[in-house]
Scaffold this motif. Structure first.
Motif, PDB file in Angstrom:
ATOM      1  N   ASN A  66     -11.473  -9.288   6.137  1.00  0.00           N
ATOM      2  CA  ASN A  66     -10.424  -9.379   5.121  1.00  0.00           C
ATOM      3  C   ASN A  66     -10.562  -8.228   4.140  1.00  0.00           C
ATOM      4  O   ASN A  66     -11.648  -7.969   3.635  1.00  0.00           O
ATOM      5  N   GLN A  68      -4.878  -4.840  -0.035  1.00  0.00           N
ATOM      6  CA  GLN A  68      -3.804  -3.903   0.312  1.00  0.00           C
ATOM      7  C   GLN A  68      -4.241  -2.461   0.048  1.00  0.00           C
ATOM      8  O   GLN A  68      -4.014  -1.579   0.877  1.00  0.00           O
ATOM      9  N   PHE A  93       3.341  -5.027   9.821  1.00  0.00           N
ATOM     10  CA  PHE A  93       3.881  -5.170   8.460  1.00  0.00           C
ATOM     11  C   PHE A  93       5.276  -5.771   8.543  1.00  0.00           C
ATOM     12  O   PHE A  93       5.841  -5.903   9.626  1.00  0.00           O
ATOM     13  N   VAL A 119       9.204  -8.545  11.340  1.00  0.00           N
ATOM     14  CA  VAL A 119       7.812  -8.133  11.507  1.00  0.00           C
ATOM     15  C   VAL A 119       7.766  -6.978  12.499  1.00  0.00           C
ATOM     16  O   VAL A 119       8.364  -7.061  13.567  1.00  0.00           O
ATOM     17  N   SER A 134       3.674  -4.786   2.440  1.00  0.00           N
ATOM     18  CA  SER A 134       3.699  -5.975   3.292  1.00  0.00           C
ATOM     19  C   SER A 134       2.847  -5.845   4.556  1.00  0.00           C
ATOM     20  O   SER A 134       3.110  -6.495   5.549  1.00  0.00           O
ATOM     21  N   THR A 139       0.183  -6.761   7.012  1.00  0.00           N
ATOM     22  CA  THR A 139      -0.523  -8.033   7.240  1.00  0.00           C
ATOM     23  C   THR A 139      -1.792  -7.838   8.059  1.00  0.00           C
ATOM     24  O   THR A 139      -2.779  -8.530   7.864  1.00  0.00           O
ATOM     25  N   ASP A 140      -1.747  -6.878   8.998  1.00  0.00           N
ATOM     26  CA  ASP A 140      -2.891  -6.647   9.881  1.00  0.00           C
ATOM     27  C   ASP A 140      -3.031  -5.165  10.178  1.00  0.00           C
ATOM     28  O   ASP A 140      -2.037  -4.441  10.245  1.00  0.00           O
ATOM     29  N   SER A 161      -7.583  -8.093   8.307  1.00  0.00           N
ATOM     30  CA  SER A 161      -6.497  -8.940   7.830  1.00  0.00           C
ATOM     31  C   SER A 161      -6.295  -8.595   6.359  1.00  0.00           C
ATOM     32  O   SER A 161      -7.261  -8.545   5.601  1.00  0.00           O
ATOM     33  N   LYS A 220      -3.181 -11.410   0.907  1.00  0.00           N
ATOM     34  CA  LYS A 220      -1.948 -11.487   0.123  1.00  0.00           C
ATOM     35  C   LYS A 220      -2.307 -11.483  -1.351  1.00  0.00           C
ATOM     36  O   LYS A 220      -3.247 -12.146  -1.767  1.00  0.00           O
TER      37      LYS A 220
END
Length: 114
Positions: free
Chosen positions: A5, A8, A29, A37, A98, A100-101, A110, A113
């Motif tokens: 984890n 951003q 994203f 996505v 945005s 995400t991975d 990961s 958020k």
């Protein structure tokens, strides 16, 4: 395959760190335009197919990273486009807000958020 984890800003730093070496990475994203996505194999620092004019806006100030969609370029070449045409048409934007991975050099990340 262990998932790490990260924040951003760490994700953006990791992506930017690939620029000089032209390392291919995989990023997921959410597109700004339609909320779709997008998963992309991308590279930074590709110069092929650029016209030297640059963008009409500052991508960084909009929290976007300009990248080269490796898969898209291969698909276009398979459809009969020249290297140059496929290259020109394969630049995309990563929406940094945005992500995400991220998968880079065999490590999966990961993005937490906010």
């Amino acid at each position: 395959n262990k998932m790490t984890n990260i924040s951003q800003s760490q994700a953006i730093d990791l992506i930017e760190s690939t620029r000089d070496g032209g390392t291919i990475f995989n990023v997921t994203f959410i597109k700004r335009t339609n909320g779709e996505v997008r998963n992309m194999n991308a590279r930074l620092g590709v110069k092929r197919g650029q016209n030297g004019v640059g963008l009409a806006f500052n991508a960084k100030s909009k929290n976007l990273i300009v990248c080269y969609d490796v898969q898209k370029a291969q698909e276009m070449k398979a459809q009969g486009m020249t290297d140059e045409q496929a290259s020109k048409a394969s630049y995309r934007m990563i929406n940094c807000d945005s992500i995400t991975d991220l998968n880079l050099k065999g490590v999966s990340y990961s993005i937490e958020k906010l």
